[in-house]
Design an enzyme around this catalytic site. Structure first.
Site, PDB file in Angstrom:
ATOM      1  N   SER A  28      57.633  92.049  45.872  1.00 37.81           N
ATOM      2  CA  SER A  28      58.971  91.487  45.819  1.00 37.81           C
ATOM      3  C   SER A  28      60.011  92.424  45.228  1.00 37.81           C
ATOM      4  CB  SER A  28      58.948  90.175  45.014  1.00 37.81           C
ATOM      5  OG  SER A  28      58.412  90.397  43.716  1.00 37.81           O
ATOM      6  N   GLY A  82      55.708  98.490  43.225  1.00 35.00           N
ATOM      7  CA  GLY A  82      55.760  97.564  42.109  1.00 35.00           C
ATOM      8  C   GLY A  82      54.453  97.547  41.341  1.00 35.00           C
ATOM      9  N   ALA A  83      54.352  96.649  40.365  1.00 32.85           N
ATOM     10  CA  ALA A  83      53.133  96.492  39.577  1.00 32.85           C
ATOM     11  C   ALA A  83      53.108  95.083  38.998  1.00 32.85           C
ATOM     12  CB  ALA A  83      53.067  97.529  38.459  1.00 32.85           C
ATOM     13  N   ASP A  84      51.901  94.627  38.697  1.00 31.73           N
ATOM     14  CA  ASP A  84      51.727  93.304  38.093  1.00 31.73           C
ATOM     15  C   ASP A  84      51.698  93.382  36.576  1.00 31.73           C
ATOM     16  OD1 ASP A  84      51.360  91.703  40.590  1.00 31.73           O
ATOM     17  OD2 ASP A  84      49.690  93.102  40.830  1.00 31.73           O
ATOM     18  N   LYS A  94      47.709  96.490  39.757  1.00 32.86           N
ATOM     19  CA  LYS A  94      48.413  96.231  41.003  1.00 32.86           C
ATOM     20  C   LYS A  94      47.490  95.470  41.945  1.00 32.86           C
ATOM     21  CE  LYS A  94      50.501  99.728  42.862  1.00 32.86           C
ATOM     22  NZ  LYS A  94      51.633  98.832  43.257  1.00 32.86           N
ATOM     23  N   GLY A  96      48.381  92.253  43.305  1.00 33.53           N
ATOM     24  CA  GLY A  96      48.594  90.815  43.376  1.00 33.53           C
ATOM     25  C   GLY A  96      48.937  90.349  44.783  1.00 33.53           C
ATOM     26  N   GLY A  97      49.543  91.246  45.554  1.00 29.80           N
ATOM     27  CA  GLY A  97      49.863  90.915  46.942  1.00 29.80           C
ATOM     28  C   GLY A  97      48.778  91.298  47.924  1.00 29.80           C
ATOM     29  N   GLU A 103      48.038 100.970  48.625  1.00 27.74           N
ATOM     30  CA  GLU A 103      48.887 101.403  47.518  1.00 27.74           C
ATOM     31  C   GLU A 103      48.231 102.545  46.746  1.00 27.74           C
ATOM     32  OE1 GLU A 103      51.253  97.252  46.504  1.00 27.74           O
ATOM     33  OE2 GLU A 103      49.336  97.646  45.541  1.00 27.74           O
TER      34      GLU A 103
END
Length: 226
Positions: A28, A82-84, A94, A96-97, A103
């Protein structure tokens, strides 16, 4: 929250220069970076992108960002993703998606990795977010048992009452290891487990972190000598 992600993504896109091969992350916050890059391409920026998921590929194509592959280029100049979770040593969780393998492929083949996130992803120690582990579907139960021996409690990620399937056709086990004090060592142990394709642990993977807070955007850089 979307405003924070938008500001972080757009700030990260400013690191991209003409002629670069750019890793296009997933999630996101990376979404906003890709949108900004699409705008810059329409304004004349010349780049080629390598997307880390089918979702990012579809978005880039819709925006008119030229794409390439590792068959055509040897490396990526800069990846924005991005990152979680992100700890003070720039270790990441990373995936989560569900795009962790692609990645990771982009990150390890990049000269520079820029991570975009809002400040909720900043943690003192990794582990509150469960570690995504991409596994081969065949024998996944045996793989889960071996991960349990390492110290992780796992659950098979589901989507619409079926196992979640990655873009590579694999499944994901989400693992709870408690507080992760040595991310590189846990990653190593998991990678040695037969059936594990890749982990969502990215030890010291970020070169630059772009944080968005309620009032500002903070840019932090990690020295390669650390």
């Amino acid at each position: 929250m979307d405003d924070k992600k938008k500001r972080a993504g757009e700030r990260a896109a400013a690191f991209v220069q003409g002629g670069m091969v750019v890793g296009l992350g997933t999630g996101s916050t990376a979404y906003w970076a890709i949108l900004k890059l699409g705008e810059r391409v329409r304004e004349g920026l010349s780049i080629r992108g390598i997307p880390t998921s089918e979702r990012s590929k579809e978005l880039a194509e819709r925006l008119g960002i030229p794409l390439t592959t590792f068959a055509e280029v040897e490396k990526i100049d800069l990846t924005i993703d991005g990152a979680d979770e992100i700890d003070p040593r720039f270790n990441l969780i990373k995936g989560g998606g569900g795009a962790l393998f692609r990645e990771k492929m982009a990150a390890v083949n990049s000269d520079k990795v820029v991570i975009v996130a809002d400040d909720s992803k900043r943690v003192a120690e990794l582990g509150k977010f469960r570690v995504p582990i991409e596994v081969v579907p065949f024998g996944w139960e045996a793989t889960a048992r071996r991960i349990r021996e390492i110290g992780g409690q796992t659950s098979l990620r589901m989507a619409e009452e079926k196992p979640f399937r990655t873009d590579n056709g694999n499944w994901i086990l989400d693992g709870d290891f408690g507080a992760i004090r040595e991310p590189a060592e846990l990653h190593r142990q998991l990678k040695l487990t037969t059936g594990v394709v890749e982990t969502g642990l990215f030890p010291e993977a970020a070169d630059i972190v772009v944080w968005a807070t309620d009032t500002d955007v903070e840019v932090l850089a990690r020295s390669r000598t650390e």
